[in-house]
Design a protein around this motif. Sequence first.
Motif, PDB file in Angstrom:
ATOM      1  N   ASP A 130       0.814  -1.210   0.000  1.00  0.00           N
ATOM      2  CA  ASP A 130       0.000   0.000   0.000  1.00  0.00           C
ATOM      3  C   ASP A 130       0.852   1.266   0.000  1.00  0.00           C
ATOM      4  N   ASN A 131       2.140   1.132  -0.297  1.00  0.00           N
ATOM      5  CA  ASN A 131       3.040   2.282  -0.304  1.00  0.00           C
ATOM      6  C   ASN A 131       2.946   2.977  -1.659  1.00  0.00           C
TER       7      ASN A 131
ATOM      8  N   ARG B  85      12.730   9.022  -7.885  1.00  0.00           N
ATOM      9  CA  ARG B  85      11.344   9.444  -7.661  1.00  0.00           C
ATOM     10  C   ARG B  85      11.073   9.632  -6.169  1.00  0.00           C
ATOM     11  N   VAL B  86      11.499   8.674  -5.361  1.00  0.00           N
ATOM     12  CA  VAL B  86      11.300   8.775  -3.912  1.00  0.00           C
ATOM     13  C   VAL B  86      12.077   9.969  -3.369  1.00  0.00           C
ATOM     14  N   GLY B  87      13.297  10.144  -3.845  1.00  0.00           N
ATOM     15  CA  GLY B  87      14.128  11.262  -3.393  1.00  0.00           C
ATOM     16  C   GLY B  87      13.521  12.622  -3.710  1.00  0.00           C
ATOM     17  N   ARG B  88      12.937  12.749  -4.900  1.00  0.00           N
ATOM     18  CA  ARG B  88      12.300  14.028  -5.264  1.00  0.00           C
ATOM     19  C   ARG B  88      11.118  14.330  -4.354  1.00  0.00           C
ATOM     20  N   VAL B  89      10.289  13.329  -4.124  1.00  0.00           N
ATOM     21  CA  VAL B  89       9.123  13.529  -3.258  1.00  0.00           C
ATOM     22  C   VAL B  89       9.571  13.842  -1.842  1.00  0.00           C
ATOM     23  N   PHE B  90      10.502  13.058  -1.327  1.00  0.00           N
ATOM     24  CA  PHE B  90      10.985  13.270   0.036  1.00  0.00           C
ATOM     25  C   PHE B  90      11.639  14.641   0.169  1.00  0.00           C
TER      26      PHE B  90
ATOM     27  N   GLU C  72       5.630   7.199   7.183  1.00  0.00           N
ATOM     28  CA  GLU C  72       6.139   5.831   7.299  1.00  0.00           C
ATOM     29  C   GLU C  72       6.388   5.165   5.935  1.00  0.00           C
ATOM     30  N   HIS C  73       5.969   5.790   4.860  1.00  0.00           N
ATOM     31  CA  HIS C  73       6.217   5.238   3.526  1.00  0.00           C
ATOM     32  C   HIS C  73       7.641   5.517   3.034  1.00  0.00           C
ATOM     33  N   PHE C  74       8.271   6.564   3.544  1.00  0.00           N
ATOM     34  CA  PHE C  74       9.543   7.000   2.978  1.00  0.00           C
ATOM     35  C   PHE C  74      10.695   6.019   3.181  1.00  0.00           C
ATOM     36  N   ALA C  75      10.940   5.585   4.399  1.00  0.00           N
ATOM     37  CA  ALA C  75      12.089   4.702   4.648  1.00  0.00           C
ATOM     38  C   ALA C  75      12.010   3.411   3.840  1.00  0.00           C
TER      39      ALA C  75
END
Length: 142
Positions: free
Chosen positions: A3-4, A70-75, A25-28
């Motif tokens: 569900d991430n 993608r994760v890095g940009r959002v974070f 909690e989705h980031f790590a």
Amino acid sequence: MNDNPLLVESKLPLRHPPFDMIRNEHFAPAFEAGMAEHAKEIEAIAKSPDKPTFENTIVAMEKSGELLRRVGRVFGGVASSHTNPTIQKIQTVLAPKQAAHRDAINLNPKLFARVKAIYDGRGTLQLTPEQTFVVEETYKGF
């Protein structure tokens, strides 16, 4: 973590992140998955039995790590505009892991050998000036 929302490409216009669904909690886990995927992609490039070329080494390296980017940009956006103690803790925990991930790439002797082979042959490879620049910058980065 099925569900991430960070682990799948967004279906929103321009692939904008679904911020309404993203939780701290989705980031790590997303970073961990992104680093693992990127490491596998880099290892495949480094271990390729094919002669190093601009396409199969330099371009492949540039295209690798899409989930991690993608994760890095959002974070990065969230950490810059809507930080909180949890986000700051995630930054602290992930920083050494991200550094180790980058080091593993930059210190990979097989990957460097491929980059060096392209760099050493750049004068005879019929590269465009832009490609030559990218090869030189990639080599310097190692």
